[in-house]
Design a protein around this motif. Structure first.
Motif, PDB file in Angstrom:
ATOM      1  N   GLU A 209     -31.243 -56.878 -50.144  1.00 41.37           N
ATOM      2  CA  GLU A 209     -32.269 -57.377 -51.063  1.00 41.37           C
ATOM      3  C   GLU A 209     -33.315 -58.231 -50.361  1.00 41.37           C
ATOM      4  O   GLU A 209     -34.496 -58.182 -50.723  1.00 41.37           O
ATOM      5  N   ASP A 210     -32.902 -59.013 -49.396  1.00 42.35           N
ATOM      6  CA  ASP A 210     -33.829 -59.932 -48.733  1.00 42.35           C
ATOM      7  C   ASP A 210     -33.348 -60.156 -47.309  1.00 42.35           C
ATOM      8  O   ASP A 210     -32.178 -60.496 -47.095  1.00 42.35           O
ATOM      9  N   ILE A 211     -34.241 -59.958 -46.356  1.00 44.66           N
ATOM     10  CA  ILE A 211     -33.848 -60.077 -44.958  1.00 44.66           C
ATOM     11  C   ILE A 211     -35.100 -60.345 -44.129  1.00 44.66           C
ATOM     12  O   ILE A 211     -36.208 -59.948 -44.511  1.00 44.66           O
ATOM     13  N   SER A 212     -34.942 -61.027 -43.030  1.00 45.23           N
ATOM     14  CA  SER A 212     -36.082 -61.233 -42.138  1.00 45.23           C
ATOM     15  C   SER A 212     -36.264 -59.999 -41.262  1.00 45.23           C
ATOM     16  O   SER A 212     -35.317 -59.247 -41.011  1.00 45.23           O
ATOM     17  N   GLY A 213     -37.479 -59.805 -40.795  1.00 49.41           N
ATOM     18  CA  GLY A 213     -37.742 -58.662 -39.936  1.00 49.41           C
ATOM     19  C   GLY A 213     -36.901 -58.666 -38.679  1.00 49.41           C
ATOM     20  O   GLY A 213     -36.451 -57.617 -38.212  1.00 49.41           O
ATOM     21  N   SER A 214     -36.651 -59.857 -38.131  1.00 48.60           N
ATOM     22  CA  SER A 214     -35.883 -59.950 -36.890  1.00 48.60           C
ATOM     23  C   SER A 214     -34.430 -59.538 -37.078  1.00 48.60           C
ATOM     24  O   SER A 214     -33.761 -59.133 -36.127  1.00 48.60           O
ATOM     25  N   GLU A 215     -33.926 -59.616 -38.309  1.00 41.70           N
ATOM     26  CA  GLU A 215     -32.534 -59.255 -38.593  1.00 41.70           C
ATOM     27  C   GLU A 215     -32.372 -57.803 -39.029  1.00 41.70           C
ATOM     28  O   GLU A 215     -31.250 -57.298 -39.102  1.00 41.70           O
ATOM     29  N   LEU A 216     -33.472 -57.131 -39.314  1.00 39.86           N
ATOM     30  CA  LEU A 216     -33.416 -55.868 -40.045  1.00 39.86           C
ATOM     31  C   LEU A 216     -32.670 -54.769 -39.309  1.00 39.86           C
ATOM     32  O   LEU A 216     -31.757 -54.153 -39.855  1.00 39.86           O
ATOM     33  N   VAL A 269     -35.858 -54.711 -58.474  1.00 40.49           N
ATOM     34  CA  VAL A 269     -34.841 -54.182 -57.571  1.00 40.49           C
ATOM     35  C   VAL A 269     -35.553 -53.597 -56.359  1.00 40.49           C
ATOM     36  O   VAL A 269     -36.462 -52.771 -56.503  1.00 40.49           O
ATOM     37  N   GLY A 270     -35.149 -54.017 -55.182  1.00 40.16           N
ATOM     38  CA  GLY A 270     -35.771 -53.514 -53.968  1.00 40.16           C
ATOM     39  C   GLY A 270     -35.379 -54.374 -52.786  1.00 40.16           C
ATOM     40  O   GLY A 270     -34.522 -55.256 -52.888  1.00 40.16           O
ATOM     41  N   THR A 271     -36.006 -54.104 -51.662  1.00 36.00           N
ATOM     42  CA  THR A 271     -35.763 -54.870 -50.440  1.00 36.00           C
ATOM     43  C   THR A 271     -37.033 -55.594 -50.034  1.00 36.00           C
ATOM     44  O   THR A 271     -38.107 -54.986 -49.969  1.00 36.00           O
ATOM     45  N   ARG A 272     -36.894 -56.876 -49.776  1.00 34.19           N
ATOM     46  CA  ARG A 272     -37.989 -57.649 -49.201  1.00 34.19           C
ATOM     47  C   ARG A 272     -37.667 -57.923 -47.740  1.00 34.19           C
ATOM     48  O   ARG A 272     -36.590 -58.442 -47.427  1.00 34.19           O
ATOM     49  N   ILE A 273     -38.586 -57.568 -46.856  1.00 29.26           N
ATOM     50  CA  ILE A 273     -38.439 -57.888 -45.437  1.00 29.26           C
ATOM     51  C   ILE A 273     -39.444 -58.985 -45.130  1.00 29.26           C
ATOM     52  O   ILE A 273     -40.657 -58.758 -45.142  1.00 29.26           O
ATOM     53  N   ARG A 274     -38.920 -60.174 -44.910  1.00 31.08           N
ATOM     54  CA  ARG A 274     -39.783 -61.333 -44.696  1.00 31.08           C
ATOM     55  C   ARG A 274     -40.446 -61.289 -43.322  1.00 31.08           C
ATOM     56  O   ARG A 274     -39.848 -60.849 -42.337  1.00 31.08           O
ATOM     57  N   ARG A 275     -41.655 -61.761 -43.286  1.00 35.19           N
ATOM     58  CA  ARG A 275     -42.381 -61.827 -42.028  1.00 35.19           C
ATOM     59  C   ARG A 275     -41.631 -62.710 -41.032  1.00 35.19           C
ATOM     60  O   ARG A 275     -41.117 -63.763 -41.381  1.00 35.19           O
ATOM     61  N   GLY A 276     -41.589 -62.242 -39.799  1.00 29.97           N
ATOM     62  CA  GLY A 276     -40.975 -63.048 -38.754  1.00 29.97           C
ATOM     63  C   GLY A 276     -39.639 -62.502 -38.293  1.00 29.97           C
ATOM     64  O   GLY A 276     -39.137 -61.535 -38.800  1.00 29.97           O
TER      65      GLY A 276
END
Length: 276
Positions: A209-216, A269-276
């Motif tokens: 659901e929510d993750i940083s780009g560096s972790e993706l 409902v979806g995935t957010r990829i946070r900047r960074g």
């Protein structure tokens, strides 16, 4: 009558800020599996295209669409990205993509959208299947003048051994994110977002659901399915690169009410990829 408390006011302000964020300067990628039936060659989902265009028409600066059952079918038939192809064969794929992009363009025009269709073969060169050069001067000038752009995955010149190769819609999202610096990039797919595994093959897959780009990339185990654009693993890697520029969201393009909630700042409902 209940009076608004501080928490209520904060919630309203945050929602207003969300709307302000998402009502403009979006880059949206329409997945080919959403706007076409990939099981049948050159089979557009006209109703889906019209519905999505009706929702998105005032929301984006750049609208990108994939090839689906148009470009991908013909690309496979001629061996694109697998062996050197002639101009004649490359042109077959280009014309197939033109047919799909013209359908999307007509739908936009039905809603009186003011939009410029630009084809990547006019400004992109690949080398050995990878992006090599982008002639971005005209794109920058269109941006300065407030143009809204429609573009699509395409066949471009490849100065390596292949003669021609694919510039995917995902790579285009990265190109335009670098130039336009949007508030967010939205990918509309045929699943609810990015999962830990391929949800079509593994019932244990969980939605991220929510993750940083560096972790993706480390959170995604990948899919065994692929196409001429490289499949889901390459998509995730490209999304990670986009997230170095701006936030990225992946939603289901078939779930229109969910898309409307997202654009209105409501729960979605979806995935957010946070900047960074």
């Amino acid at each position: 009558m209940r009076h608004l408390g501080d928490q209520d006011i904060l919630s309203i302000l945050l929602k207003q800020e969300w709307r302000e964020l998402l009502l403009r300067d979006l880059i949206v990628k329409l997945g080919g599996s959403v706007i076409t039936n990939k099981a049948v060659k050159e089979s557009p989902r006209i109703d889906v295209i019209r519905s999505l265009v009706g929702i998105l028409k005032d929301r984006f600066r750049v609208l990108i669409h994939g090839g689906g059952s148009f470009g991908h079918y013909v690309a496979y038939e001629v061996g694109l990205n697998r062996r050197p192809v002639s101009f004649e064969d490359a042109l077959k794929v280009m014309k197939s993509m033109d047919r799909l992009s013209n359908i999307v363009l007509r739908s936009l025009e039905e809603f009186n959208a003011k939009i410029l269709l630009i084809r990547p073969r006019e400004f992109v060169i690949n080398k050995e299947l990878r992006l090599y050069k982008v002639f971005e001067d005209a794109l920058v000038e269109y941006k300065k003048r407030g143009a809204n752009i429609l573009t699509h995955g395409d066949v471009v010149v490849d100065i390596g051994k292949y003669n021609f190769s694919v510039c995917s819609g995902d790579v285009l999202a990265l190109i335009f994110a670098r130039i336009f610096r949007p508030k967010a990039v939205i990918f509309l797919s045929d699943v609810d977002g990015i999962y830990t595994k391929d949800p079509k093959r593994d019932p244990s897959a969980k939605l991220i659901e929510d993750i940083s780009g560096s972790e993706l990339v480390g959170a995604f185990e990948g899919s065994s399915s692929t196409d001429v654009t490289g499949g889901m693993k390459l998509k995730v890697e490209t999304i990670k690169r986009i997230s170095e520029i701006t936030d990225v969201y992946v939603l289901n393009g078939f779930k229109l009410d969910n898309l409307k909630r997202f654009l209105s700042g409501d729960d979605f409902v979806g995935t957010r990829i946070r900047r960074g």
